[in-house]
Motif scaffolding. Structure first.
Motif, PDB file in Angstrom:
ATOM      1  N   ALA A 118      72.970  71.375  53.678  1.00 10.99           N
ATOM      2  CA  ALA A 118      72.446  71.912  52.414  1.00 10.99           C
ATOM      3  C   ALA A 118      73.560  72.094  51.388  1.00 10.99           C
ATOM      4  O   ALA A 118      73.385  71.781  50.200  1.00 10.99           O
ATOM      5  CB  ALA A 118      71.735  73.236  52.671  1.00 10.99           C
ATOM      6  N   LYS A 119      74.708  72.587  51.826  1.00  7.39           N
ATOM      7  CA  LYS A 119      75.787  72.901  50.890  1.00  7.39           C
ATOM      8  C   LYS A 119      76.544  71.657  50.431  1.00  7.39           C
ATOM      9  O   LYS A 119      77.071  71.622  49.320  1.00  7.39           O
ATOM     10  CB  LYS A 119      76.761  73.897  51.531  1.00  7.39           C
ATOM     11  N   ILE A 120      76.589  70.623  51.279  1.00  8.99           N
ATOM     12  CA  ILE A 120      77.385  69.446  50.936  1.00  8.99           C
ATOM     13  C   ILE A 120      76.525  68.319  50.371  1.00  8.99           C
ATOM     14  O   ILE A 120      76.859  67.732  49.339  1.00  8.99           O
ATOM     15  CB  ILE A 120      78.164  68.954  52.173  1.00  8.99           C
ATOM     16  N   GLU A 122      73.038  68.409  49.708  1.00 13.16           N
ATOM     17  CA  GLU A 122      71.848  68.738  48.932  1.00 13.16           C
ATOM     18  C   GLU A 122      72.140  69.676  47.771  1.00 13.16           C
ATOM     19  O   GLU A 122      71.230  70.172  47.127  1.00 13.16           O
ATOM     20  CB  GLU A 122      70.800  69.380  49.857  1.00 13.16           C
ATOM     21  N   ALA A 123      73.424  69.882  47.507  1.00 13.31           N
ATOM     22  CA  ALA A 123      73.817  70.853  46.478  1.00 13.31           C
ATOM     23  C   ALA A 123      73.303  70.488  45.091  1.00 13.31           C
ATOM     24  O   ALA A 123      73.109  71.370  44.239  1.00 13.31           O
ATOM     25  CB  ALA A 123      75.332  70.997  46.443  1.00 13.31           C
ATOM     26  N   ASP A 124      73.074  69.201  44.846  1.00 13.18           N
ATOM     27  CA  ASP A 124      72.630  68.769  43.520  1.00 13.18           C
ATOM     28  C   ASP A 124      71.106  68.752  43.387  1.00 13.18           C
ATOM     29  O   ASP A 124      70.574  68.412  42.320  1.00 13.18           O
ATOM     30  CB  ASP A 124      73.186  67.384  43.207  1.00 13.18           C
ATOM     31  N   LYS A 125      70.390  69.124  44.441  1.00 12.19           N
ATOM     32  CA  LYS A 125      68.935  69.109  44.385  1.00 12.19           C
ATOM     33  C   LYS A 125      68.427  70.361  43.666  1.00 12.19           C
ATOM     34  O   LYS A 125      68.991  71.452  43.821  1.00 12.19           O
ATOM     35  CB  LYS A 125      68.344  69.059  45.791  1.00 12.19           C
ATOM     36  N   PRO A 126      67.372  70.249  42.885  1.00 11.44           N
ATOM     37  CA  PRO A 126      66.890  71.404  42.119  1.00 11.44           C
ATOM     38  C   PRO A 126      66.385  72.552  42.989  1.00 11.44           C
ATOM     39  O   PRO A 126      66.368  73.701  42.558  1.00 11.44           O
ATOM     40  CB  PRO A 126      65.741  70.807  41.280  1.00 11.44           C
ATOM     41  N   TRP A 127      66.031  72.254  44.234  1.00 14.28           N
ATOM     42  CA  TRP A 127      65.495  73.282  45.118  1.00 14.28           C
ATOM     43  C   TRP A 127      66.551  73.887  46.032  1.00 14.28           C
ATOM     44  O   TRP A 127      66.263  74.783  46.822  1.00 14.28           O
ATOM     45  CB  TRP A 127      64.362  72.715  45.975  1.00 14.28           C
ATOM     46  N   CYS A 128      67.790  73.401  45.933  1.00 17.48           N
ATOM     47  CA  CYS A 128      68.815  73.829  46.886  1.00 17.48           C
ATOM     48  C   CYS A 128      69.113  75.325  46.791  1.00 17.48           C
ATOM     49  O   CYS A 128      69.208  76.013  47.808  1.00 17.48           O
ATOM     50  CB  CYS A 128      70.100  73.026  46.675  1.00 17.48           C
ATOM     51  N   GLU A 129      69.259  75.835  45.575  1.00 15.46           N
ATOM     52  CA  GLU A 129      69.631  77.243  45.407  1.00 15.46           C
ATOM     53  C   GLU A 129      68.584  78.171  45.998  1.00 15.46           C
ATOM     54  O   GLU A 129      68.915  79.201  46.617  1.00 15.46           O
ATOM     55  CB  GLU A 129      69.841  77.563  43.925  1.00 15.46           C
ATOM     56  N   ALA A 130      67.312  77.799  45.854  1.00 11.97           N
ATOM     57  CA  ALA A 130      66.244  78.632  46.399  1.00 11.97           C
ATOM     58  C   ALA A 130      66.167  78.518  47.918  1.00 11.97           C
ATOM     59  O   ALA A 130      65.752  79.463  48.600  1.00 11.97           O
ATOM     60  CB  ALA A 130      64.906  78.234  45.780  1.00 11.97           C
ATOM     61  N   ARG A 131      66.574  77.395  48.462  1.00 10.83           N
ATOM     62  CA  ARG A 131      66.469  77.158  49.904  1.00 10.83           C
ATOM     63  C   ARG A 131      67.623  77.785  50.679  1.00 10.83           C
ATOM     64  O   ARG A 131      67.454  78.177  51.839  1.00 10.83           O
ATOM     65  CB  ARG A 131      66.422  75.650  50.159  1.00 10.83           C
ATOM     66  N   LEU A 132      68.789  77.876  50.074  1.00 13.20           N
ATOM     67  CA  LEU A 132      69.980  78.335  50.797  1.00 13.20           C
ATOM     68  C   LEU A 132      69.807  79.682  51.498  1.00 13.20           C
ATOM     69  O   LEU A 132      70.221  79.835  52.655  1.00 13.20           O
ATOM     70  CB  LEU A 132      71.181  78.377  49.858  1.00 13.20           C
ATOM     71  N   LEU A 134      67.223  80.962  52.811  1.00 10.35           N
ATOM     72  CA  LEU A 134      66.400  80.760  54.004  1.00 10.35           C
ATOM     73  C   LEU A 134      67.223  80.138  55.125  1.00 10.35           C
ATOM     74  O   LEU A 134      67.105  80.534  56.294  1.00 10.35           O
ATOM     75  CB  LEU A 134      65.203  79.860  53.671  1.00 10.35           C
ATOM     76  N   VAL A 135      68.047  79.165  54.765  1.00 10.82           N
ATOM     77  CA  VAL A 135      68.882  78.494  55.758  1.00 10.82           C
ATOM     78  C   VAL A 135      69.897  79.483  56.332  1.00 10.82           C
ATOM     79  O   VAL A 135      70.133  79.518  57.550  1.00 10.82           O
ATOM     80  CB  VAL A 135      69.592  77.279  55.134  1.00 10.82           C
ATOM     81  N   LYS A 136      70.499  80.296  55.475  1.00 10.01           N
ATOM     82  CA  LYS A 136      71.475  81.282  55.948  1.00 10.01           C
ATOM     83  C   LYS A 136      70.822  82.292  56.886  1.00 10.01           C
ATOM     84  O   LYS A 136      71.430  82.727  57.872  1.00 10.01           O
ATOM     85  CB  LYS A 136      72.117  81.993  54.757  1.00 10.01           C
ATOM     86  N   ASP A 137      69.586  82.670  56.591  1.00  8.44           N
ATOM     87  CA  ASP A 137      68.892  83.617  57.467  1.00  8.44           C
ATOM     88  C   ASP A 137      68.612  83.001  58.835  1.00  8.44           C
ATOM     89  O   ASP A 137      68.603  83.707  59.849  1.00  8.44           O
ATOM     90  CB  ASP A 137      67.594  84.091  56.822  1.00  8.44           C
ATOM     91  N   ARG A 138      68.381  81.690  58.873  1.00 10.53           N
ATOM     92  CA  ARG A 138      68.193  81.026  60.169  1.00 10.53           C
ATOM     93  C   ARG A 138      69.482  81.089  60.987  1.00 10.53           C
ATOM     94  O   ARG A 138      69.437  81.270  62.213  1.00 10.53           O
ATOM     95  CB  ARG A 138      67.772  79.568  59.967  1.00 10.53           C
ATOM     96  N   VAL A 139      70.608  80.937  60.313  1.00  9.48           N
ATOM     97  CA  VAL A 139      71.896  81.049  61.009  1.00  9.48           C
ATOM     98  C   VAL A 139      72.073  82.472  61.528  1.00  9.48           C
ATOM     99  O   VAL A 139      72.444  82.688  62.688  1.00  9.48           O
ATOM    100  CB  VAL A 139      73.055  80.667  60.077  1.00  9.48           C
ATOM    101  N   SER A 177      81.637  79.106  54.888  1.00 11.54           N
ATOM    102  CA  SER A 177      80.473  79.737  54.263  1.00 11.54           C
ATOM    103  C   SER A 177      80.639  81.244  54.088  1.00 11.54           C
ATOM    104  O   SER A 177      79.923  81.865  53.305  1.00 11.54           O
ATOM    105  CB  SER A 177      79.225  79.489  55.119  1.00 11.54           C
ATOM    106  N   GLY A 178      81.558  81.845  54.843  1.00  8.77           N
ATOM    107  CA  GLY A 178      81.724  83.292  54.802  1.00  8.77           C
ATOM    108  C   GLY A 178      80.775  84.047  55.711  1.00  8.77           C
ATOM    109  O   GLY A 178      80.909  85.266  55.895  1.00  8.77           O
ATOM    110  N   LEU A 179      79.803  83.347  56.316  1.00  2.00           N
ATOM    111  CA  LEU A 179      78.822  84.024  57.167  1.00  2.00           C
ATOM    112  C   LEU A 179      79.468  84.625  58.409  1.00  2.00           C
ATOM    113  O   LEU A 179      79.032  85.673  58.894  1.00  2.00           O
ATOM    114  CB  LEU A 179      77.726  83.047  57.591  1.00  2.00           C
ATOM    115  N   LEU A 180      80.497  83.977  58.907  1.00  3.54           N
ATOM    116  CA  LEU A 180      81.140  84.487  60.114  1.00  3.54           C
ATOM    117  C   LEU A 180      81.737  85.869  59.880  1.00  3.54           C
ATOM    118  O   LEU A 180      81.770  86.699  60.793  1.00  3.54           O
ATOM    119  CB  LEU A 180      82.227  83.502  60.568  1.00  3.54           C
ATOM    120  N   ASP A 181      82.167  86.137  58.650  1.00  4.05           N
ATOM    121  CA  ASP A 181      82.766  87.435  58.329  1.00  4.05           C
ATOM    122  C   ASP A 181      81.752  88.581  58.412  1.00  4.05           C
ATOM    123  O   ASP A 181      82.142  89.745  58.503  1.00  4.05           O
ATOM    124  CB  ASP A 181      83.380  87.401  56.924  1.00  4.05           C
ATOM    125  N   GLU A 182      80.466  88.252  58.379  1.00  2.63           N
ATOM    126  CA  GLU A 182      79.438  89.279  58.512  1.00  2.63           C
ATOM    127  C   GLU A 182      79.338  89.801  59.951  1.00  2.63           C
ATOM    128  O   GLU A 182      78.689  90.810  60.205  1.00  2.63           O
ATOM    129  CB  GLU A 182      78.079  88.728  58.074  1.00  2.63           C
TER     130      GLU A 182
END
Length: 217
Positions: A118-120, A122-132, A134-139, A177-182
């Motif tokens: 998603a970050k690499i 699909e970053a230019d897709k118009p729906w990417c910002e709204a989807r991110l 959700l993807v982070k919550d799955r992680v 992504s910074g998620l690991l720091d959480e």
């Protein structure tokens, strides 16, 4: 018999240890087995000679005598079974270590790869910002129970094993992504893996390949 693995001629990550050959290098370093590396270009990965080793045209592959393997999970499992150091002697502990290998690849890694995609790509897709989110919550839905199971232990099930090697390798992909720091316990867990001398040797070997390559242009 000489062990030969394949690796990117120039890794997309520039030698940060995220390419999957690092996992195989790490396993071989842990069990103190010498190996050779055959570097392949992106073009060569899709040519018949490499496709005969890896039908999906990826890296790494593993060759030893008449044996040729692909898929890092299968390769690391083979190394761990053949050489002492990555799987416990106790049958039940051994089975649990193998379970953690599968968990790393089948349960924890897929949503992490979805985030990377998603970050690499699909970053230019118009729906990417709204989807991110959700993807982070799955992680996070994978990291929460993993952190709970690890608790304050150094490794997932007693001594360091191939299960930890695969899990640390998978979690490393989260660092940008910074998620690991959480999840401080998981961040510390990954740091312990990186501090192992065998990992340091594997990382340095992969970095040296990329440092030796001329800049693209």
């Amino acid at each position: 018999m000489t062990i030969t693995i394949t690796a990117f001629e120039r890794s997309p990550d520039g030698g940060k240890g995220l390419a999957r050959d690092t996992r195989v290098r790490w396993a071989l370093e842990e069990v103190r087995q010498p190996y050779e590396v055959r570097l392949v270009s992106f073009r060569a990965m899709k040519e018949p000679a490499h496709l005969a080793l890896h039908p999906f045209g990826q890296i790494p592959t593993y060759e030893e005598g008449d044996l040729a393997l692909f898929e890092t999970g299968a390769i690391v499992f083979h190394i761990a079974e053949r050489h002492p150091g990555l799987l416990p002697d106790d049958a039940n502990a051994r089975a649990r270590a193998i379970t953690w290998m599968f968990a790393a690849l089948n349960t924890v890694e897929p949503p992490i790869l979805e985030l990377v995609t998603a970050k690499i790509f699909e970053a230019d897709k118009p729906w990417c910002e709204a989807r991110l989110p959700l993807v982070k919550d799955r992680v996070r839905s994978r990291l929460n129970p993993l952190a709970a199971r690890l608790g304050d232990a150094d490794w997932l099930d007693g001594a360091f094993s191939a299960g930890d090697l695969m899990m640390v390798s998978v979690l490393l992909r989260l660092r940008p992504s910074g998620l690991l720091d959480e999840f401080p316990t998981l961040a510390a867990y990954v740091a312990r893996g990186e501090a192992r001398p065998a990992y340091q040797r594997a990382f340095a070997a992969q970095l040296a390949v990329n440092a030796a390559q001329p800049p693209a242009g």
